[in-house]
Scaffold this motif. Structure first.
Motif, short mmCIF file in Angstrom:
data_model
loop_
_atom_site.label_atom_id
_atom_site.label_comp_id
_atom_site.label_asym_id
_atom_site.label_seq_id
_atom_site.Cartn_x
_atom_site.Cartn_y
_atom_site.Cartn_z
N THR A 148 0.84 -1.20 0.00
CA THR A 148 0.00 0.00 0.00
C THR A 148 0.88 1.26 0.00
OG1 THR A 148 -1.73 -1.14 1.22
CG2 THR A 148 -1.74 1.24 1.33
N PRO A 149 0.58 2.25 -0.87
CA PRO A 149 1.32 3.52 -0.83
C PRO A 149 1.16 4.21 0.52
CG PRO A 149 -0.07 3.40 -2.78
CD PRO A 149 -0.44 2.23 -1.91
N ASN A 150 2.11 5.05 0.87
CA ASN A 150 2.10 5.68 2.20
C ASN A 150 1.10 6.81 2.37
OD1 ASN A 150 4.03 4.01 3.27
ND2 ASN A 150 5.70 5.21 2.38
N PHE A 189 -5.10 5.02 0.58
CA PHE A 189 -4.99 3.86 -0.31
C PHE A 189 -5.06 2.56 0.48
CE2 PHE A 189 -3.06 7.26 -2.69
CZ PHE A 189 -3.49 7.02 -3.99
N ILE A 190 -5.62 1.53 -0.17
CA ILE A 190 -5.59 0.16 0.35
C ILE A 190 -5.22 -0.73 -0.83
CG2 ILE A 190 -7.10 -1.77 0.94
CD1 ILE A 190 -6.72 -0.45 3.40
N ALA A 191 -4.17 -1.50 -0.67
CA ALA A 191 -3.76 -2.37 -1.77
C ALA A 191 -4.69 -3.58 -1.85
CB ALA A 191 -2.33 -2.84 -1.55
N PRO A 202 -11.03 -2.97 -2.07
CA PRO A 202 -10.40 -3.92 -2.99
C PRO A 202 -9.98 -5.22 -2.30
CG PRO A 202 -8.82 -2.25 -2.39
CD PRO A 202 -10.11 -1.88 -1.70
N VAL A 203 -10.94 -5.88 -1.68
CA VAL A 203 -10.67 -7.11 -0.95
C VAL A 203 -11.51 -8.22 -1.57
CG1 VAL A 203 -10.77 -8.26 1.29
CG2 VAL A 203 -10.38 -5.78 1.17
N LEU A 204 -10.83 -9.27 -2.04
CA LEU A 204 -11.55 -10.40 -2.62
C LEU A 204 -11.46 -11.60 -1.68
CD1 LEU A 204 -13.03 -11.75 -4.98
CD2 LEU A 204 -10.80 -12.26 -5.99
#
Ligand code: ADP
Length: 463
Positions: free
Chosen positions: A342-344, A348-350, A369-371
């Motif tokens: 994840t960017p700082n 953002f959430i990767a 963005p969670v699968l």
């Protein structure tokens, strides 16, 4: 490949917005609006509506008593103005909601489609009266415009309460509607949070409500309406989903992986239609999951201005924290299968992949963005379908298979408003493929479909 934000006319513009009433609004202290992608950027300020403003709007509201042809002409003019003001609308969606270029363009297109579709179908039938329209932040122009244009096409007075995260775009949209010729008494704007929404759905001067947001809020609104409005007052609610996709062992893997990546991670998973729970048939699971995590690794997370970004920020810090907590729980329980970096800065959430035993393990919709992934063994999909139906939601559903008979078998059993076969689980087309769910996912009728406008008309009106 990044667009140089400094070259755009709205990169540093400050929008200052306040309630838009057919009456006077007392001045108040404005608060800053934030840019989710960049904590150093504030695109403007908002003066929130007060309880007195709610009262002023309710007193001033007056249905739009002109012939349907005139309403249609004005709504088409609004669509023209949206197209002419594309640059400014785009910049606000981008800076206030952190939307990527592609998503912002698609959203503008959808808003214009709604305007032209409801204009083309504007009924002569008499209006219900005053409609409250309450919209969410994830499609802050398209859903906002869709609700309002349907209510106005039928001649109702509208009092609109946009999501508190996206007041700026709603303000410009209402200004354009007034400029096109919608009278002020027929359309007022009250920026505010849930308390303003609650006031506007529990007042006997309101005759109907259009709402898009969470299932919990829809249930509160239904209760408030039942206690305060006429028994027949319409509630048109579009709510959440626990959307699933089934990939069986005959599916084309490349096609399925691409569809999954887009369905789960596009718009950072902030679509009510987004894929939340993937079922993969066990005999292909090993190599398939490897291919899927490889495709996740290729995603680029970062500034929404960049044309090569795949995943932008989530809407705000509260949302980021909630999603991060969910991922942390999975990590602690050893169920986190894959996660990107994840960017700082910014919210953002990767993208991440979390193992579940089945969709029944998921307590609620995680709007990011969670699968989640489960495997299934049986050759007969009915157990999986039963589990999906048992959630009570019924919004979107995806199927990847090359067994033709299976498509019909599943279609006959699955409870879902929109089903997608061998493609991504995204999108609707105003007019021909309208969008909406059943059960906990909404009341229907589908937005952009043939039955939607009728709900904004008096039920005994001649048609
Ligand atoms: P989300 O923020 O998850 O999209 P919400 O249901 O909280 O879902 O918000 C959708 C819209 O409903 C927003 O405009 C919000 O301000 C509004 N809202 C929240 N609580 C209430 C309530 N009790 N009554 C009416 N509207 C509400």
């Amino acid at each position: 490949d990044a667009i140089d934000a400094a070259r755009t006319p709205y990169a540093t513009h400050q929008w200052q917005v306040a309630p838009i009433l057919a009456g006077t609004s007392a001045p108040k202290d404005p608060e800053p609006v934030t840019n989710p992608a960049d904590p150093a950027d504030s695109p403007g300020t908002v003066a929130w509506a007060s309880a007195a403003d709610v009262d002023t709007a309710l007193e001033a509201a007056k249905p739009w008593g002109v012939p349907a042809s005139e309403r249609a002409a004005v709504l088409n003019k609004v669509a023209d103005l949206y197209e002419e003001n594309f640059g400014e609308l785009f910049a606000i969606i981008h800076r206030e909601a952190g939307k990527m270029v592609f998503d912002a363009v698609a959203e503008l297109r959808e808003a214009v489609d709604f305007l032209r579709y409801y204009a083309a179908n504007a009924p002569e039938a008499t209006p219900v009266g005053t409609f409250t329209c309450i919209s969410p932040w994830n499609f802050p122009l398209a859903i906002f415009t869709g609700q309002i244009s349907a209510a106005l096409a039928a001649g109702n007075a509208v009092i609109s309460k946009p999501a508190e995260q996206t007041p700026l775009i709603s303000h410009l949209a209402v200004q354009l509607m007034h400029r096109a010729g919608v009278p002020k008494e027929a359309l007022q704007l009250l920026p505010g949070a849930g308390d303003v929404g609650a006031a506007l759905t529990s007042d006997s001067r309101v005759d109907g409500v259009a709402f898009t947001g969470s299932t919990d809020t829809a249930l509160k609104i239904r209760a408030a309406m039942a206690a305060n409005m006429a028994p027949g007052a319409p509630l048109i609610a579009e709510t959440g989903g626990l959307n699933a996709m089934i990939v069986d062992s005959t599916a084309l893997p490349e096609q399925a992986v691409q569809a999954i990546i887009e369905s789960a991670f596009q718009s950072a998973g902030q679509r009510c239609s987004a894929l939340r729970c993937l079922y993969v048939q066990e005999d292909i699971a090993g190599p398939f999951i490897e291919m899927l995590t490889g495709a996740m690794d290729a995603l680029s997370i970062g500034t929404p201005w960049s044309l090569s970004t795949d995943v932008g920020p989530v809407i705000d810090e509260e949302a980021r924290q909630g999603i991060a907590d969910h991922i942390q729980t999975a990590r602690a329980e050893g169920r986190l299968m894959h996660e990107l970096k994840t960017p700082n800065a910014g919210t953002f959430i990767a993208p991440s992949l979390i193992r579940v035993n089945g969709i029944g393990d998921m307590e609620r919709e995680i709007f990011g963005p969670v699968l989640h992934l489960a495997t299934f063994r049986s050759e007969n999909l009915d157990d999986v379908i039963d589990a999906i139906n048992a959630t009570g939601y019924g919004l979107t559903f995806g199927l990847q298979t090359r067994i033709d008979d299976r498509v019909q078998h599943v279609t006959d059993r699955i409870h879902a408003g929109n089903m997608y076969v061998n493609r991504n689980q995204i999108g609707a087309i105003v007019g021909s493929q309208p969008f909406g769910g059943e059960g906990l996912s909404g009341t229907g009728p589908k937005a952009g479909g043939p039955h939607y406008l009728a709900r904004f008309c008096r039920h005994d009106a001649p048609r």
